[in-house]
Design an enzyme around this catalytic site. Sequence first.
Site, PDB file in Angstrom:
ATOM      1  CG  HIS A  17      -1.937  -0.985   1.347  1.00 39.34           C
ATOM      2  ND1 HIS A  17      -2.129  -1.715   2.491  1.00 39.34           N
ATOM      3  CD2 HIS A  17      -2.867  -1.413   0.468  1.00 39.34           C
ATOM      4  CE1 HIS A  17      -3.136  -2.553   2.313  1.00 39.34           C
ATOM      5  NE2 HIS A  17      -3.600  -2.403   1.086  1.00 39.34           N
ATOM      6  CE  LYS A  41     -11.275  -5.715   0.779  1.00 42.16           C
ATOM      7  NZ  LYS A  41      -9.945  -5.129   0.762  1.00 42.16           N
ATOM      8  NE  ARG A  99      -2.449  -7.899  -4.275  1.00 41.58           N
ATOM      9  CZ  ARG A  99      -3.132  -8.260  -3.225  1.00 41.58           C
ATOM     10  NH1 ARG A  99      -2.521  -8.473  -2.092  1.00 41.58           N
ATOM     11  NH2 ARG A  99      -4.432  -8.428  -3.276  1.00 41.58           N
ATOM     12  CB  SER A 137      -4.608  -6.413   4.459  1.00 43.22           C
ATOM     13  OG  SER A 137      -4.100  -5.151   4.100  1.00 43.22           O
TER      14      SER A 137
END
Length: 168
Positions: A17, A41, A99, A137
């Site tokens: 990040h 999430k 990514r 994360s």
Amino acid sequence: MSTVLIPGSYDPITLGHLDVISRAAARFDRVVVAVMTNDMKKYVQDARVKTYMFSLAERKELAEVACAHLPNVEVISAGGMLIHLVDSVNADWIIKGVRSAVDFEYEQKHALYNRAHNPRAETLYMPADPAFDGISSTLVREKISRGEALDPFLPGVVIDWLHEHSRC
């Protein structure tokens, strides 16, 4: 003056990040890092389904600590829809780090929705630095819960914060 918005849940903010934020800060006049809530999430910890490991206030504080060395970066917390936040911070662009092709496909769906509902909500993609493309994360939360080393994944100031607040 160009303003970019970099939204995310940042649970917690990682070196990946921070790399995207730093690269944006080098190219744009003003960077707004928006620590947001995404109710989609969820993860499992101790047989319980949780939304976040860190509260919104903690996630914002961690982002502030990580970005303190970047003078043109402002960290905010925000709820609601990203398409409205674009207008409230007067952003010229939304920046999303990607990514992989899977990340791109996920982000592209959101970018198309955002632009369809707010023509100002245009997204730029920033590819992850290969040094950080394996960091997520989710991986970091797993390492925190197991008490494993965090150095390859988090900025040192974030690790210090976690230790000071007895979070790892």
